[in-house]
Design a protein around this motif. Structure first.
Motif, mmCIF file in Angstrom:
data_model
loop_
_atom_site.group_PDB
_atom_site.id
_atom_site.type_symbol
_atom_site.label_atom_id
_atom_site.label_comp_id
_atom_site.label_asym_id
_atom_site.label_seq_id
_atom_site.Cartn_x
_atom_site.Cartn_y
_atom_site.Cartn_z
ATOM 1 N N GLN A 61 0.841 -1.203 0.000
ATOM 2 C CA GLN A 61 0.000 0.000 0.000
ATOM 3 C C GLN A 61 0.878 1.256 0.000
ATOM 4 O O GLN A 61 0.615 2.209 -0.751
ATOM 5 C CB GLN A 61 -0.921 0.000 1.216
ATOM 6 C CG GLN A 61 -1.849 1.206 1.281
ATOM 7 C CD GLN A 61 -2.756 1.169 2.494
ATOM 8 O OE1 GLN A 61 -2.699 0.254 3.309
ATOM 9 N NE2 GLN A 61 -3.607 2.174 2.624
ATOM 10 N N GLU A 64 2.445 1.644 -3.525
ATOM 11 C CA GLU A 64 1.511 2.108 -4.555
ATOM 12 C C GLU A 64 1.171 3.584 -4.380
ATOM 13 O O GLU A 64 1.014 4.315 -5.360
ATOM 14 C CB GLU A 64 0.251 1.249 -4.533
ATOM 15 C CG GLU A 64 0.498 -0.187 -5.005
ATOM 16 C CD GLU A 64 -0.737 -1.053 -4.887
ATOM 17 O OE1 GLU A 64 -1.694 -0.644 -4.183
ATOM 18 O OE2 GLU A 64 -0.747 -2.161 -5.482
ATOM 19 N N PRO A 69 1.675 1.271 -9.265
ATOM 20 C CA PRO A 69 1.414 -0.169 -9.149
ATOM 21 C C PRO A 69 2.543 -1.082 -9.606
ATOM 22 O O PRO A 69 2.542 -2.272 -9.297
ATOM 23 C CB PRO A 69 0.178 -0.363 -10.038
ATOM 24 C CG PRO A 69 0.336 0.700 -11.099
ATOM 25 C CD PRO A 69 0.972 1.883 -10.413
#
Length: 323
Positions: A61, A64, A69
């Protein structure tokens, strides 16, 4: 391979993500293997595996949010200084003590990684996350250590004693053993080939001396350049290289020195060869004992492997020299 100090924040997070995933799988493998023999211990490893999975999600998390991504194709095997994990097929049916040591070593390395990574990153949020994970991994290390107290009959060593023992093995025993094995075994063929080809003690001694020193230099540099010790806690690479090189040289010199027996003595060649053969036998059994004592290898298994290998190399040298 890249040095850890050369990693970008993006690469640090990518290595951390892949490492957490791999560690989670290893813990689940431990749990599956120990479910029938040690069900309580298996539950501990399941919990540790689940915790590693949560860590991976946190790291992913953060990655990203910061970088998008796409993860760069880098794993801990691509970073200089990481200890390699055992292949999955080597983690089956291990004794509880061995599994505990393996888990403790994994967490010890994870703590060092996150601590070093937190120091290197400049992003406040990433630094906080890595610092928090380092603290959590410390607790995992305590959990792994407690397995000995909970399920083994031996007295529990305190944390400082375990750490000192682990560092002693990493920094001294492993490089020293690697050097002793190489020096004792690899020099057998050239030494005894020269001995049976020339039947000259002095010429044999020169060959053994050259082989021992050459192998010591080669092994010393190989060990020093293989790992800078920043992540593994194995200490100074030059210290390890020096230990490895010294033990390699000593391993070869042990059965070389008997050929200093003067050629003018009666039966000098056979006298020196007999002494050298006895020393070879002692060297191989010492290696087997060290492997059994510090590397979790059953003594008979270690003795069979080392002695068999040494005898084969010895016979090759004698056959070539006598040809």
């Amino acid at each position: 391979m890249k040095a850890f100090s050369d990693l970008s924040e993006r690469e640090i997070l990518a290595v951390a993500i892949s490492s957490e995933e791999e560690d989670s799988r290893i813990y689940m493998t431990f749990a599956e293997d120990m479910t029938e023999r040690y069900p309580a211990t298996a539950k501990v490893f399941v919990e540790m595996a689940e915790e590693e999975t949560r860590h991976r999600h946190q790291l992913l998390q953060m990655y990203e949010e910061r970088f998008g991504p796409n993860l760069p194709p880098i794993r801990r095997e691509d970073v200089k200084g990481f200890l390699k994990r055992r292949p999955a097929w080597f983690t089956k049916n291990l004794p509880l003590e061995t599994v505990r040591k393996e888990a403790e070593a994994m967490e010890f390395q994870a703590v060092r990684f996150y601590s070093k990574a937190a120091e290197q990153t400049t992003d406040v949020n990433i630094r906080k996350l890595l610092g928090d994970l380092a603290e959590v991994e410390k607790e995992h290390g305590h959990t792994a250590a407690k397995l000995e107290q909970a399920y083994l009959t031996e007295d529990v060593r305190d944390e400082e004693g375990r750490t000192q023992h682990r560092l002693f093995v990493l920094q001294y025993v492993q490089p020293g053993l690697a050097g002793l094995m190489d020096g004792s075994v690899s020099t057998l063929a050239p030494l005894f080939a020269a001995a049976f080809a020339t039947h000259s003690n002095w010429q044999t001694f020169l060959v053994g001396l050259a082989a021992s020193i050459g192998a010591g230099i080669s092994m010393g540099f190989a060990e020093a350049l293989s790992d800078d010790g920043s992540m593994t806690g194995r200490g100074s690479p030059w210290l390890r290289g020096g230990i490895c090189g010294l033990m390699t040289t000593l391993g070869g010199l042990g059965h070389t020195l008997p050929y200093l027996v003067p050629d003018t003595w009666p039966n000098a060649f056979w006298f020196a060869t007999a002494i050298a053969s006895v020393i070879v036998f002692i060297e191989l059994w010492v290696i087997a004992w060290i492997r059994a004592r510090y590397m979790d290898t059953p003594f008979l298994q270690a003795a069979f492997q080392v002695v068999l290998g040494g005898v084969i190399v010895l016979m090759v040298g004698i056959l070539i020299g006598g040809a």
